[in-house]
Design a protein around this motif. Sequence first.
Motif, PDB file in Angstrom:
ATOM      1  N   LEU A 154      -9.620   4.108  -0.956  1.00  0.00           N
ATOM      2  CA  LEU A 154      -9.600   4.036   0.511  1.00  0.00           C
ATOM      3  C   LEU A 154      -9.674   2.584   0.991  1.00  0.00           C
ATOM      4  O   LEU A 154      -9.007   2.207   1.947  1.00  0.00           O
ATOM      5  CB  LEU A 154     -10.708   4.892   1.147  1.00  0.00           C
ATOM      6  CG  LEU A 154     -10.191   6.270   1.592  1.00  0.00           C
ATOM      7  CD1 LEU A 154      -9.847   7.166   0.432  1.00  0.00           C
ATOM      8  CD2 LEU A 154     -11.120   6.959   2.566  1.00  0.00           C
ATOM      9  N   PHE A 155     -10.455   1.770   0.289  1.00  0.00           N
ATOM     10  CA  PHE A 155     -10.511   0.350   0.653  1.00  0.00           C
ATOM     11  C   PHE A 155      -9.124  -0.291   0.533  1.00  0.00           C
ATOM     12  O   PHE A 155      -8.650  -0.960   1.461  1.00  0.00           O
ATOM     13  CB  PHE A 155     -11.510  -0.408  -0.228  1.00  0.00           C
ATOM     14  CG  PHE A 155     -11.324  -1.900  -0.173  1.00  0.00           C
ATOM     15  CD1 PHE A 155     -11.555  -2.600   1.004  1.00  0.00           C
ATOM     16  CD2 PHE A 155     -10.855  -2.615  -1.275  1.00  0.00           C
ATOM     17  CE1 PHE A 155     -11.333  -3.981   1.077  1.00  0.00           C
ATOM     18  CE2 PHE A 155     -10.633  -3.984  -1.208  1.00  0.00           C
ATOM     19  CZ  PHE A 155     -10.877  -4.665  -0.024  1.00  0.00           C
ATOM     20  N   LEU A 156      -8.454  -0.057  -0.592  1.00  0.00           N
ATOM     21  CA  LEU A 156      -7.147  -0.699  -0.811  1.00  0.00           C
ATOM     22  C   LEU A 156      -6.075  -0.176   0.150  1.00  0.00           C
ATOM     23  O   LEU A 156      -5.136  -0.895   0.488  1.00  0.00           O
ATOM     24  CB  LEU A 156      -6.709  -0.521  -2.268  1.00  0.00           C
ATOM     25  CG  LEU A 156      -7.486  -1.383  -3.273  1.00  0.00           C
ATOM     26  CD1 LEU A 156      -7.149  -0.977  -4.709  1.00  0.00           C
ATOM     27  CD2 LEU A 156      -7.210  -2.878  -3.067  1.00  0.00           C
ATOM     28  N   LEU A 157      -6.207   1.069   0.582  1.00  0.00           N
ATOM     29  CA  LEU A 157      -5.252   1.591   1.570  1.00  0.00           C
ATOM     30  C   LEU A 157      -5.515   0.991   2.951  1.00  0.00           C
ATOM     31  O   LEU A 157      -4.590   0.773   3.728  1.00  0.00           O
ATOM     32  CB  LEU A 157      -5.374   3.120   1.682  1.00  0.00           C
ATOM     33  CG  LEU A 157      -4.894   3.972   0.506  1.00  0.00           C
ATOM     34  CD1 LEU A 157      -5.148   5.450   0.814  1.00  0.00           C
ATOM     35  CD2 LEU A 157      -3.412   3.735   0.193  1.00  0.00           C
ATOM     36  N   SER A 158      -6.774   0.707   3.222  1.00  0.00           N
ATOM     37  CA  SER A 158      -7.183   0.376   4.595  1.00  0.00           C
ATOM     38  C   SER A 158      -6.717  -1.009   5.027  1.00  0.00           C
ATOM     39  O   SER A 158      -6.347  -1.848   4.201  1.00  0.00           O
ATOM     40  CB  SER A 158      -8.709   0.435   4.712  1.00  0.00           C
ATOM     41  OG  SER A 158      -9.278  -0.744   4.156  1.00  0.00           O
ATOM     42  N   ASP A 159      -6.817  -1.268   6.326  1.00  0.00           N
ATOM     43  CA  ASP A 159      -6.474  -2.583   6.872  1.00  0.00           C
ATOM     44  C   ASP A 159      -7.427  -3.671   6.402  1.00  0.00           C
ATOM     45  O   ASP A 159      -7.117  -4.854   6.503  1.00  0.00           O
ATOM     46  CB  ASP A 159      -6.448  -2.520   8.404  1.00  0.00           C
ATOM     47  CG  ASP A 159      -5.242  -1.723   8.900  1.00  0.00           C
ATOM     48  OD1 ASP A 159      -4.333  -1.442   8.092  1.00  0.00           O
ATOM     49  OD2 ASP A 159      -5.211  -1.366  10.102  1.00  0.00           O
ATOM     50  N   LYS A 160      -8.599  -3.290   5.883  1.00  0.00           N
ATOM     51  CA  LYS A 160      -9.526  -4.291   5.326  1.00  0.00           C
ATOM     52  C   LYS A 160      -8.880  -4.984   4.122  1.00  0.00           C
ATOM     53  O   LYS A 160      -9.315  -6.050   3.706  1.00  0.00           O
ATOM     54  CB  LYS A 160     -10.826  -3.635   4.863  1.00  0.00           C
ATOM     55  CG  LYS A 160     -11.544  -2.899   5.953  1.00  0.00           C
ATOM     56  CD  LYS A 160     -12.749  -3.660   6.428  1.00  0.00           C
ATOM     57  CE  LYS A 160     -13.514  -2.845   7.453  1.00  0.00           C
ATOM     58  NZ  LYS A 160     -14.107  -3.684   8.468  1.00  0.00           N
ATOM     59  N   ALA A 161      -7.871  -4.346   3.536  1.00  0.00           N
ATOM     60  CA  ALA A 161      -7.193  -4.914   2.363  1.00  0.00           C
ATOM     61  C   ALA A 161      -5.801  -5.426   2.745  1.00  0.00           C
ATOM     62  O   ALA A 161      -4.911  -5.499   1.901  1.00  0.00           O
ATOM     63  CB  ALA A 161      -7.099  -3.863   1.264  1.00  0.00           C
ATOM     64  N   SER A 162      -5.637  -5.808   4.021  1.00  0.00           N
ATOM     65  CA  SER A 162      -4.284  -6.110   4.509  1.00  0.00           C
ATOM     66  C   SER A 162      -3.638  -7.328   3.834  1.00  0.00           C
ATOM     67  O   SER A 162      -2.426  -7.497   3.908  1.00  0.00           O
ATOM     68  CB  SER A 162      -4.293  -6.296   6.031  1.00  0.00           C
ATOM     69  OG  SER A 162      -5.159  -7.347   6.356  1.00  0.00           O
ATOM     70  N   TYR A 163      -4.439  -8.182   3.176  1.00  0.00           N
ATOM     71  CA  TYR A 163      -3.858  -9.346   2.470  1.00  0.00           C
ATOM     72  C   TYR A 163      -3.844  -9.121   0.964  1.00  0.00           C
ATOM     73  O   TYR A 163      -3.647 -10.047   0.186  1.00  0.00           O
ATOM     74  CB  TYR A 163      -4.640 -10.618   2.847  1.00  0.00           C
ATOM     75  CG  TYR A 163      -3.885 -11.900   2.540  1.00  0.00           C
ATOM     76  CD1 TYR A 163      -2.626 -12.138   3.076  1.00  0.00           C
ATOM     77  CD2 TYR A 163      -4.436 -12.874   1.707  1.00  0.00           C
ATOM     78  CE1 TYR A 163      -1.942 -13.307   2.792  1.00  0.00           C
ATOM     79  CE2 TYR A 163      -3.768 -14.053   1.417  1.00  0.00           C
ATOM     80  CZ  TYR A 163      -2.505 -14.251   1.964  1.00  0.00           C
ATOM     81  OH  TYR A 163      -1.819 -15.412   1.687  1.00  0.00           O
ATOM     82  N   ILE A 164      -4.068  -7.879   0.540  1.00  0.00           N
ATOM     83  CA  ILE A 164      -4.120  -7.578  -0.899  1.00  0.00           C
ATOM     84  C   ILE A 164      -2.911  -6.748  -1.287  1.00  0.00           C
ATOM     85  O   ILE A 164      -2.736  -5.624  -0.790  1.00  0.00           O
ATOM     86  CB  ILE A 164      -5.419  -6.807  -1.251  1.00  0.00           C
ATOM     87  CG1 ILE A 164      -6.647  -7.631  -0.844  1.00  0.00           C
ATOM     88  CG2 ILE A 164      -5.458  -6.483  -2.745  1.00  0.00           C
ATOM     89  CD1 ILE A 164      -7.981  -6.921  -1.073  1.00  0.00           C
ATOM     90  N   THR A 165      -2.053  -7.311  -2.115  1.00  0.00           N
ATOM     91  CA  THR A 165      -0.940  -6.523  -2.657  1.00  0.00           C
ATOM     92  C   THR A 165      -0.596  -7.029  -4.053  1.00  0.00           C
ATOM     93  O   THR A 165      -0.861  -8.192  -4.381  1.00  0.00           O
ATOM     94  CB  THR A 165       0.284  -6.532  -1.713  1.00  0.00           C
ATOM     95  OG1 THR A 165       1.163  -5.470  -2.106  1.00  0.00           O
ATOM     96  CG2 THR A 165       1.039  -7.863  -1.727  1.00  0.00           C
ATOM     97  N   GLY A 166      -0.076  -6.147  -4.880  1.00  0.00           N
ATOM     98  CA  GLY A 166       0.243  -6.507  -6.262  1.00  0.00           C
ATOM     99  C   GLY A 166      -1.020  -6.740  -7.079  1.00  0.00           C
ATOM    100  O   GLY A 166      -0.985  -7.361  -8.143  1.00  0.00           O
ATOM    101  N   ALA A 167      -2.139  -6.214  -6.599  1.00  0.00           N
ATOM    102  CA  ALA A 167      -3.430  -6.476  -7.249  1.00  0.00           C
ATOM    103  C   ALA A 167      -3.926  -5.257  -8.015  1.00  0.00           C
ATOM    104  O   ALA A 167      -3.376  -4.159  -7.888  1.00  0.00           O
ATOM    105  CB  ALA A 167      -4.458  -6.894  -6.196  1.00  0.00           C
ATOM    106  N   GLU A 168      -4.979  -5.503  -8.788  1.00  0.00           N
ATOM    107  CA  GLU A 168      -5.575  -4.434  -9.590  1.00  0.00           C
ATOM    108  C   GLU A 168      -7.080  -4.490  -9.439  1.00  0.00           C
ATOM    109  O   GLU A 168      -7.657  -5.576  -9.504  1.00  0.00           O
ATOM    110  CB  GLU A 168      -5.224  -4.632 -11.063  1.00  0.00           C
ATOM    111  CG  GLU A 168      -3.745  -4.609 -11.301  1.00  0.00           C
ATOM    112  CD  GLU A 168      -3.361  -5.021 -12.706  1.00  0.00           C
ATOM    113  OE1 GLU A 168      -2.205  -4.800 -13.073  1.00  0.00           O
ATOM    114  OE2 GLU A 168      -4.215  -5.567 -13.429  1.00  0.00           O
ATOM    115  N   LEU A 169      -7.685  -3.361  -9.249  1.00  0.00           N
ATOM    116  CA  LEU A 169      -9.141  -3.300  -9.102  1.00  0.00           C
ATOM    117  C   LEU A 169      -9.709  -2.442 -10.228  1.00  0.00           C
ATOM    118  O   LEU A 169      -9.380  -1.250 -10.340  1.00  0.00           O
ATOM    119  CB  LEU A 169      -9.479  -2.705  -7.728  1.00  0.00           C
ATOM    120  CG  LEU A 169     -10.940  -2.653  -7.306  1.00  0.00           C
ATOM    121  CD1 LEU A 169     -11.613  -4.015  -7.426  1.00  0.00           C
ATOM    122  CD2 LEU A 169     -11.030  -2.163  -5.858  1.00  0.00           C
ATOM    123  N   ILE A 170     -10.524  -3.060 -11.065  1.00  0.00           N
ATOM    124  CA  ILE A 170     -11.178  -2.335 -12.164  1.00  0.00           C
ATOM    125  C   ILE A 170     -12.403  -1.628 -11.609  1.00  0.00           C
ATOM    126  O   ILE A 170     -13.229  -2.244 -10.940  1.00  0.00           O
ATOM    127  CB  ILE A 170     -11.598  -3.319 -13.282  1.00  0.00           C
ATOM    128  CG1 ILE A 170     -10.367  -3.982 -13.912  1.00  0.00           C
ATOM    129  CG2 ILE A 170     -12.423  -2.596 -14.343  1.00  0.00           C
ATOM    130  CD1 ILE A 170     -10.697  -5.105 -14.889  1.00  0.00           C
TER     131      ILE A 170
END
Length: 245
Positions: free
Chosen positions: A220-236
């Motif tokens: 949900l964090f990665l989908l949300s606008d809070k992650a708007s500058y995050i792409t091509g990333a990976e979260l362990i």
Amino acid sequence: MSFTGKVALVAGAGGGMGLNIASDLIAEGAAVTMLDVKPAPEIAGRHLYLQGDVTDEAFVRDGVAKTVAAFGRLDYLVNATGVLWFDRDKSLVEMDMDVWDRVLAINLKSFALTARHAIPEMRKAGGGAMVHISSTQALRGDAKAQDAYGAAKGAIRSLSKSIAIQFAKDRIRSNVILPGGTLSPMQARWEGKTELQAAIAGHIPLGRIGTTQDQANAVLFLLSDKASYITGAELIVDGGVTALP
Ligand SMILES: NC(=O)c1ccc[n+]([C@@H]2O[C@H](COP(=O)([O-])OP(=O)(O)OC[C@H]3O[C@@H](n4cnc5c(N)ncnc54)[C@H](O)[C@@H]3O)[C@@H](O)[C@H]2O)c1
């Protein structure tokens, strides 16, 4: 993180992480289409449950069309489908290669199919976000080979980065989570085995096995606008296991 007025497609939403993610998105205000081979689970709120096989492109195409018909748009995609066939997915030198093909179809090709049909709708919506569920298995080899599973999980990482680069101009983001061992129907072998679970937890820096909620929170964090500058990333999301020496 508000998802009010947003629309999500969650593949593999019949149980485990996918169901938790779909339920949380609905609770946060999104309308959600859920795809899975399993019969519909108990679920409240604004959703559409479509039972079918996500390796079937016609089913996926229809799922996206029905989503837009029912909810008017598509903003998010979550790929949570997966199979881990402990008894049949083995070393490449001994496994049945038809099993290899089927695992790759479910665990990798289905991710491409959902993205392929979601992207045109996300473009129409002015942007979107996706999260694909890989595994910490994508970061290493496995002493007990599950070669088809591992290969698919590795490929998801590069597919997501390619999607991120290709569609950034359309304001579509694509990220991956890499869960460690997580209590879900996939790990039914751990169910009710308190001593085994305690032994596994003993090897995890944070001292417990992951839950589907831990994974849903990251998604949900990665989908949300809070992650708007995050792409091509990976979260362990593994309680620190892969950080161990
Ligand atoms: N549980 C873990 O320890 C763990 C660890 C790392 C990664 N993962 C990954 O997390 C994701 C979610 O797994 P989970 O733990 O929630 O397990 P799960 O078995 O509960 O969820 C997977 C879902 O995919 C569905 N599915 C399988 N084949 C399908 C098909 N052909 N068409 C449509 N639906 C299909 C299943 O019915 C199931 O509901 C998977 O990609 C899995 O590989 C799980």
